[in-house]
Design a protein around this motif. Structure first.
Motif, PDB file in Angstrom:
ATOM      1  N   SER A  88       3.854  -0.052  -9.367  1.00 23.60           N
ATOM      2  CA  SER A  88       4.038  -0.430  -7.969  1.00 23.60           C
ATOM      3  C   SER A  88       4.282  -1.929  -7.830  1.00 23.60           C
ATOM      4  O   SER A  88       5.234  -2.351  -7.174  1.00 23.60           O
ATOM      5  CB  SER A  88       2.811  -0.028  -7.154  1.00 23.60           C
TER       6      SER A  88
ATOM      7  N   ASP B 145       2.101   1.642  -3.538  1.00 20.25           N
ATOM      8  CA  ASP B 145       1.012   2.154  -4.386  1.00 20.25           C
ATOM      9  C   ASP B 145       0.926   3.676  -4.312  1.00 20.25           C
ATOM     10  O   ASP B 145       0.618   4.342  -5.301  1.00 20.25           O
ATOM     11  CB  ASP B 145      -0.334   1.554  -3.966  1.00 20.25           C
ATOM     12  N   GLN B 146       1.212   4.243  -3.145  1.00 20.04           N
ATOM     13  CA  GLN B 146       1.158   5.693  -2.978  1.00 20.04           C
ATOM     14  C   GLN B 146       2.364   6.396  -3.596  1.00 20.04           C
ATOM     15  O   GLN B 146       2.267   7.544  -4.023  1.00 20.04           O
ATOM     16  CB  GLN B 146       1.059   6.046  -1.496  1.00 20.04           C
TER      17      GLN B 146
ATOM     18  N   SER C 298       0.830  -1.211   0.000  1.00 16.16           N
ATOM     19  CA  SER C 298       0.000   0.000   0.000  1.00 16.16           C
ATOM     20  C   SER C 298       0.866   1.263   0.000  1.00 16.16           C
ATOM     21  O   SER C 298       0.494   2.287  -0.579  1.00 16.16           O
ATOM     22  CB  SER C 298      -0.987   0.008   1.172  1.00 16.16           C
TER      23      SER C 298
END
Length: 195
Positions: A180, A171-172, A168
């Motif tokens: 990613s 992903d950012q 996660s």
């Protein structure tokens, strides 16, 4: 090394760093009358370039650059610390700046951590001053990991604490999920080409 078999120096051979000076306030700029002293430290037979900004403070600060940078790019911050009395040293982590290694295949983040931890111990033995690590970008994570490994660091100033092993978080940071997820697999599979 230059064509004569000598180590290069920013103050003599590599002047591109001067282009960045105009972006900083006058009191942070590096000029001819207060250039850092340059030296090389041999770590595992690799020449590691160091910029030194000596001062009289009983503490020392090591500036740690990020990926793609080098210690000289942090010179304005070193100058600011120096004018406030701190000894400052800014190494170039190989393969960036003027530092080098025999094989990029042997170079990874873990070796950077070990190199910095060894450097901290060397600096403590050199003058006995407590060491504060100041890391920017990936240099922040590097400073943190080296401080933990060394045990000799008395202070830490750092940016960019991210755990890229967490999907996660990746992903950012990545422009999209494909980069990613697939990017991590590709980098883990082909580190010699992409590290």
């Amino acid at each position: 090394m230059d064509g004569n078999g000598k180590q290069p120096f920013y103050n003599v051979h590599m002047k591109y760093w001067e282009q960045y000076q105009s972006f900083f306030p006058e009191d942070m700029r590096i000029h001819g009358h207060h250039l850092p002293a340059e030296e090389y430290w041999s770590w595992n037979d690799c020449p590691i370039h160091l910029d030194r900004f000596p001062a009289s403070n009983p503490a020392s600060s090591d500036l740690i650059h990020g990926a793609g940078g080098n210690g000289r790019l942090l010179a304005p911050y070193a100058r600011l610390l120096q004018t406030n009395g701190y000894d400052v040293v800014a190494p170039d982590f190989p393969p960036y700046g003027l530092s080098s290694v025999d094989s990029l295949a042997l170079l990874d983040y873990g070796l950077w951590v070990q190199m910095l931890a060894d450097f901290v111990e060397r600096e403590i033995q050199r003058d006995g001053k407590p060491v504060v690590l100041f890391g920017v970008s990936i240099g922040g994570m590097l400073a943190y990991h080296a401080a933990v490994k060394s045990g000799g660091v008395k202070g830490l100033i750092a940016t960019t604490f991210v755990d890229t092993s967490n999907p996660s978080v990746r992903d950012q940071l990545a422009p999209n999920k494909l980069v990613s997820r697939a990017g991590k697999w590709i980098m883990d599979t082909f580190p010699c080409m992409l590290d």
